[in-house]
Structure formats: structure tokens, C-alpha cells
Design an enzyme around this catalytic site. Structure first.
Site, PDB file in Angstrom:
ATOM      1  N   ASN A 158     -25.362  24.227   7.322  1.00  0.00           N
ATOM      2  CA  ASN A 158     -26.589  24.949   7.649  1.00  0.00           C
ATOM      3  C   ASN A 158     -27.121  24.506   9.013  1.00  0.00           C
ATOM      4  O   ASN A 158     -27.487  23.344   9.175  1.00  0.00           O
ATOM      5  CB  ASN A 158     -27.634  24.676   6.550  1.00  0.00           C
ATOM      6  CG  ASN A 158     -28.992  25.283   6.861  1.00  0.00           C
ATOM      7  OD1 ASN A 158     -29.118  26.087   7.773  1.00  0.00           O
ATOM      8  ND2 ASN A 158     -29.997  24.879   6.090  1.00  0.00           N
ATOM      9  N   HIS A 179     -31.852  21.957   1.111  1.00  0.00           N
ATOM     10  CA  HIS A 179     -32.079  20.770   0.277  1.00  0.00           C
ATOM     11  C   HIS A 179     -32.478  21.157  -1.153  1.00  0.00           C
ATOM     12  O   HIS A 179     -32.446  20.328  -2.053  1.00  0.00           O
ATOM     13  CB  HIS A 179     -33.162  19.864   0.907  1.00  0.00           C
ATOM     14  CG  HIS A 179     -34.486  20.547   1.121  1.00  0.00           C
ATOM     15  ND1 HIS A 179     -34.777  21.248   2.270  1.00  0.00           N
ATOM     16  CD2 HIS A 179     -35.584  20.645   0.335  1.00  0.00           C
ATOM     17  CE1 HIS A 179     -36.009  21.750   2.190  1.00  0.00           C
ATOM     18  NE2 HIS A 179     -36.517  21.402   1.028  1.00  0.00           N
TER      19      HIS A 179
END
Lengths: 158, 197
Positions: B160, B169
Site C-alpha cells: 500500500n 492496518h
């Protein structure tokens, strides 16, 4: 091929180019010339060959900008209200030496700046300023000789 | 021979800040600033933030080596890269708000050019995972249109280009453990703990 971010070019060579502009044009025009040099360099940077000598490339651009500035001044002389007895003394410790440098003839001043401040070999200086390698070497030598005469080392800050 | 010269350079050993600023302002005005960057201190360490004129293009953790990241951006996007904080003012403000608990979603222009194909569709799904919630890699794979591409989701999250802002996350293993994270497992734990509070 590793492409260096332009920020790194500014960090590595920015102070050198500023000293060269200062030596060639004096303090009043040095910052303008520096800004124009790096803006022009940024524009051309993606096309710079990977093996190019970045230092010489920047000095070449700065040299052209300095000529532009000098020509513009010749066309539009600025009226000066009060001419000081002696220039400098603005807190820059080596202003006497800068003054001595400013009094050198153009060819000598640029040769001294490009060789001693930018660290370019005489062959490259000749390519930038025109003329022969020998002429560039002589101009730098004559310039330094005059500097020594007008700026005795006993009084120099070390 | 050159004994006199060392006295000269003293005047400019470092570049005055005002000159650097003048250059970045002129570069922005002339459309020559292809990538502007700055760093920001956060609870998950120093973040490198980089933006093209289209939007935020890269967020990198300290452990990803900011110098190397900038070199990558130079070859992937353009070497016309300058430290120019102004373009990042909005994202910095929102990150500050996020890290102090006052913001739950980001609203800044994003430039996704560093991600393509399936990786891009994964990234586009991530902002749909709400603040304080998590999804498993398998759930994300289904949401991104390829239920079997669980490993590819892991890769998409690991690569990412816009972590924190695009919340990879919030993707965790189905057993609830954190799984890998570009910023390190500790950073992932910090973010998820903060969001759960």
C-alpha cells in the site's frame, strides 16, 4: 539507473552555486541569479544524461544567468541615491576579499570563481566561458595574483 | 597557490532557507514541482509524505528508509522532487487530528498511480472499513471481487503506497492476530489500539 531527486542536487550543490553567483555578480544579484539557475535546472533536470557532470552543468546555467543579469543592468542602469565610500562591511567576515574579487576583470573573476569555488577543471571552464583551456588557466592565475596583491594575507581571517 | 581562496567560501556554507523556499514557490507556480514532500513526526514514528499536483501519492514509515523511498519516487514518477511542505498542509492537519483522536476518516485528494489492477481495487475498498473496525484478508478479498485472492490482498496491503491514510492496518488475520505491516507490527498495534480506545 538511479535517478537522484532534485532536492538532493539542491542540497549538494546549492551552496557552491550561491558562492559562485556571489563571486561573479556580487551580493545584490547573487540570490536572484541562484534562484533562476535552480529553476532552470529543475526544468531541464529530467533530460540530464545520467553520466553528466552536475557541477559543471549547474555552473554553465549560472554563467548564462549571470550574463543575462549583467546585460539587463547595462540596459537599465539603476540610479544610486548615495554612493558609499567603501562597499561591504555587512557583517560578512570576508567582505574585503569579496570586494577584491568584485574588482577583478570579468574573465579573471569568473575563472577564479569556477575553478576555486566550483572546483571545475580549466578545460570545463573554457567550455563554459569560451576561449582556450590555457586562457582560462592564465585568467585564474592572474586573478589570484591580483587578489594576493590587493588582499594581503597577514590581515586575512583564517 | 590557492592559499587565499579558503577565506572566500565562508559566506555561504549552507543554503539560506529563504532561497530554498523561493525555489519551491517558483517551481510550484511554474508547474515544475512534480513531487512535493515533507516529514511528519507521529506516534508511529516519522512519516514521509509525498504529493503530486493530483494528490497524496506516498506515505512511508521510517523503517522504509525515506532516502530510498524518494529515490523510488524519482524513477517511478519524476526526479523533479523538492522538500516543499506547503502542498502537504491539508494532509498534515488531518493526520494531526487523526493521531489526537479527533478524526476518523481522511478527506484529502489521493493519487493512486503507484498501485494498479487488483492491488488498486483492494486499496479502494479499504476506506470502507470503518474506524475502530477490522476485516480479515479473506473478507477483503471477497469485497475486492476475488474471494480466492487472499494472498494477493496481503501483498496489496503490504505494498500500500498510502498507509495510515488508506487504512490497510485495519486488515488482520482471521485468527485476530495483526499480520504484517509496512510500518512494522508495533506500528499496526499502535494504530489499532488507538482506534479501539
Amino acid at each position: 539507473m538511479i535517478v537522484k531527486p532534485f532536492e538532493q542536487v539542491v542540497a549538494e550543490h546549492g551552496p557552491m552555486v550561491l558562492r559562485v553567483c556571489r563571486a561573479v555578480l556580487g551580493p545584490a544579484d547573487a540570490e536572484d541569479a541562484w534562484s533562476e539557475t535552480f529553476l532552470a535546472a529543475l526544468k531541464a533536470y529530467p533530460d540530464l544524461p545520467a553520466e553528466a557532470n552536475v557541477q559543471a552543468w549547474l555552473v554553465t546555467i549560472a554563467h548564462r544567468k549571470a550574463i543575462d543579469v549583467t546585460r539587463a543592468q547595462a540596459r537599465h542602469p539603476l540610479p544610486v541615491g548615495e554612493i558609499p565610500d567603501r562597499p561591504g562591511g555587512t557583517g560578512v567576515p570576508d567582505s574585503d576579499l569579496w570586494d577584491a574579487l568584485a574588482k577583478l576583470p570579468d574573465k579573471q573573476r569568473t575563472a577564479v570563481a569556477y575553478h576555486y569555488l566550483a572546483g571545475l577543471p580549466y578545460r570545463e571552464i573554457a567550455e563554459i566561458t569560451g576561449g582556450s583551456t590555457d586562457a582560462a588557466r592564465r585568467a585564474a592565475a592572474d586573478g589570484v595574483k591580483t587578489l594576493r596583491a590587493t588582499y594581503p594575507l597577514e590581515g586575512a581571517h583564517s | 597557490m590557492i592559499d587565499i581562496i579558503p577565506s572566500l567560501p565562508v559566506a555561504y556554507e549552507v543554503l539560506p532557507d529563504r532561497l530554498h523556499e523561493r525555489l519551491t514557490t517558483a517551481a510550484e507556480r511554474e508547474g515544475l514541482l512534480d513531487v512535493a514532500y515533507r516529514t511528519l513526526d507521529t506516534p508511529v514514528g516519522s512519516l514521509l509524505l509525498a504529493a503530486t499536483p493530483q494528490g497524496l501519492v506516498k506515505v512511508a514509515f521510517d523503517r522504509q528508509d525515506h532516502e530510498a523511498v524518494l529515490a523510488d519516487l524519482a524513477s517511478a514518477i519524476s526526479p523533479r522532487i523538492l522538500r516543499a511542505p506547503a502542498r502537504l498542509d491539508l494532509v498534515v492537519r488531518q493526520l494531526d487530528e487523526y493521531f489526537t483522536g479527533g478524526r476518523r476518516a481522511f478527506d484529502v485528494p489521493l493519487d493512486f498511480r503507484l498501485a494498479r489492477g487488483f492491488r488498486l481495487s483492494v486499496l479502494e475498498h479499504l476506506p470502507e472499513i470503518a474506524y475502530g473496525h477490522t476485516e480479515s484478508y479473506a473478507q477483503v478479498a471477497t469485497a475486492a471481487g476475488s474471494p480466492k485472492a487472499v494472498r494477493a490482498v496481503g501483498t496489496a496491503c503490504a505494498l500500500n503506497p498510502l498507509p495510515v491514510v488508506v487504512p490497510c492496518h485495519r486488515v488482520v488475520r482471521s485468527d485476530g492476530s495483526y499480520g504484517q505491516y509496512a510500518g512494522g507490527e508495533e506500528a499496526k498495534r499502535t494504530l489499532l489500539t488507538m482506534e479501539a480506545a
